[in-house]
Write an enzyme that holds these catalytic residues in place. Structure first.
Site, PDB file in Angstrom:
ATOM      1  N   ARG A 256       0.007  -6.608  -8.589  1.00 38.25           N
ATOM      2  CA  ARG A 256      -0.442  -5.591  -7.626  1.00 38.25           C
ATOM      3  C   ARG A 256       0.745  -4.729  -7.219  1.00 38.25           C
ATOM      4  NH1 ARG A 256      -2.000  -8.330  -2.708  1.00 38.25           N
ATOM      5  NH2 ARG A 256      -0.215  -7.338  -1.734  1.00 38.25           N
ATOM      6  N   HIS A 260      -1.997  -4.833  -0.331  1.00 33.05           N
ATOM      7  CA  HIS A 260      -3.355  -5.379  -0.494  1.00 33.05           C
ATOM      8  C   HIS A 260      -4.389  -4.319  -0.120  1.00 33.05           C
ATOM      9  CE1 HIS A 260      -6.756  -8.084  -0.395  1.00 33.05           C
ATOM     10  NE2 HIS A 260      -6.993  -7.756   0.856  1.00 33.05           N
ATOM     11  N   TYR A 269       6.226  -9.867   1.780  1.00 30.89           N
ATOM     12  CA  TYR A 269       6.109 -11.097   0.993  1.00 30.89           C
ATOM     13  C   TYR A 269       6.380 -10.916  -0.508  1.00 30.89           C
ATOM     14  CZ  TYR A 269       1.420  -9.052   0.557  1.00 30.89           C
ATOM     15  OH  TYR A 269       0.370  -8.186   0.365  1.00 30.89           O
TER      16      TYR A 269
END
Length: 363
Positions: A256, A260, A269
């Site tokens: 990704r 998100h 993260y």
């Protein structure tokens, strides 16, 4: 057949085009015209994806999940499907839904909170986006099983992320599909992150694809940034389903390259070094390199596709922002054939609230 040769339990990942745009020996290619169409679609969809992100940052869209890093998966799936096939998507498959016949302005309407963003054209055979994780997978199996009982020659593509494989509905759907040989392709986008939960913390399995064998059907891991590998595997899996040979699980391994959603900050993260490494594997860049080596893409083609992408973006945003705003009546009009006195009273209260607090949304 590819599936028997690339067992994920042996650590094999199917790849046709590497990150430098080098083709594997003996690879079977689609036509030159289709290769160029793949690239046009990927460029156009990345352009609208970037625009949607900017709309949200400008306060013109409520939220949005980008697809950066997922283009090869969604474009290949769309081109491998036939008109009679069904798509049962999760929330990140706006590009795939669009390529199946959903106007992209409806994708934007959905993320603006307008219910008409779920009212897809009937001929597209696309179910509304599923926000709850994996809850749509039994629906996909039901469509497939129903089609099988009716002897309809079609397949169902159910899309979801790596995090969905930890949900109960995922296992129920896989089990049912395996037992009844439902014509379903389980297309799992393993982008390494379920929001901030890493793939390693999601399951102890070496791969996600190997889970399929526990339910009695094939699973395969594919380079999800390689559109040629994805297209080949999707085409075979769909044909297998239509021929009555049951379901297939495809783990599209990617990364990704975005947050998100616009409500997230992946830099908290994700490791910067990992992101940089995966950007070099980017499916759009990879296909571009291959087309250039093959003599199928030149500077003038770039200018043309960028102009086309800009027109597409502008027309899509205009259709989205000029679409009729919802009214309070819409909440109540489709509940009962005849509106009850209590609902009529609630409607009047809603109208007052709308005029006092957020009047501009209804004029």
């Amino acid at each position: 057949m590819i599936f028997g040769q690339y067992d994920p339990r042996e650590g094999k990942i199917y790849q046709v085009l590497d990150e430098k745009g080098v083709l594997a020996k003996g690879a079977t290619l689609p036509s030159d015209a289709m290769l160029k169409q793949f690239y046009r679609d990927m460029v156009r969809l990345r352009a609208i994806d970037d625009k949607a992100f900017n709309l949200q940052r400008q306060g013109r869209l409520n939220t949005y999940p980008q697809i950066k890093g997922h283009e090869a998966i969604q474009v290949s799936a769309a081109h491998a499907m036939k008109p009679q096939d069904w798509l049962v998507p999760s929330y990140r498959e706006g590009a795939l839904a669009h390529l199946r016949g959903v106007p992209f302005y409806q994708v934007l309407l959905f993320w603006f909170g307008n219910e008409m963003g779920s009212h897809f054209p009937q001929e597209a055979n696309v179910l509304p986006f599923s926000i709850p994780i994996a809850s749509h997978l039994p629906h996909a199996v039901g469509i497939g099983w129903g089609a099988k009982l009716r002897k309809e020659n079609l397949a169902v593509v159910a899309t979801f992320g790596d995090g969905a494989t930890s949900e109960g509905e995922f296992h129920e759907a896989m089990n049912f599909a395996g037992v009844y040989k439902a014509p379903v392709v389980f297309l799992c986008t393993n982008n390494q992150w379920a929001i901030s939960v890493s793939r390693e913390m999601q399951t102890a399995s070496q791969t996600l694809a190997e889970k399929a064998f526990g339910y009695g059907f094939h699973g395969i891991a594919v380079d999800g940034m390689d559109i040629l590998a994805m297209y080949q595997v999707m085409t075979e899996a769909l044909e297998k389903a239509r021929c009555g040979e049951g379901p297939t699980f495809i783990e599209a391994v990617t990364y990704r390259l975005c947050d998100h959603t616009t409500a997230d900050d992946a830099s908290i993260y994700q490791c910067a070094e990992d992101v940089a490494m995966w950007k070099e594997k980017d499916g759009v860049l990879r296909l571009r390199r291959f087309l250039e080596k093959k003599g199928l893409w030149q500077k003038k083609d770039d200018e043309e596709i960028q102009q086309q992408a800009q027109v597409f973006v502008e027309e899509t945003v205009h259709a989205f922002e000029t679409y009729a705003k919802p009214t309070p009546e819409e909440i109540f009009n489709f509940t009962f054939a005849e509106t009850s006195p209590r609902l009529r009273e609630q409607l009047e209260d809603a109208k007052v609230f709308a005029s006092e607090v957020h009047e501009e949304n209804y004029h």
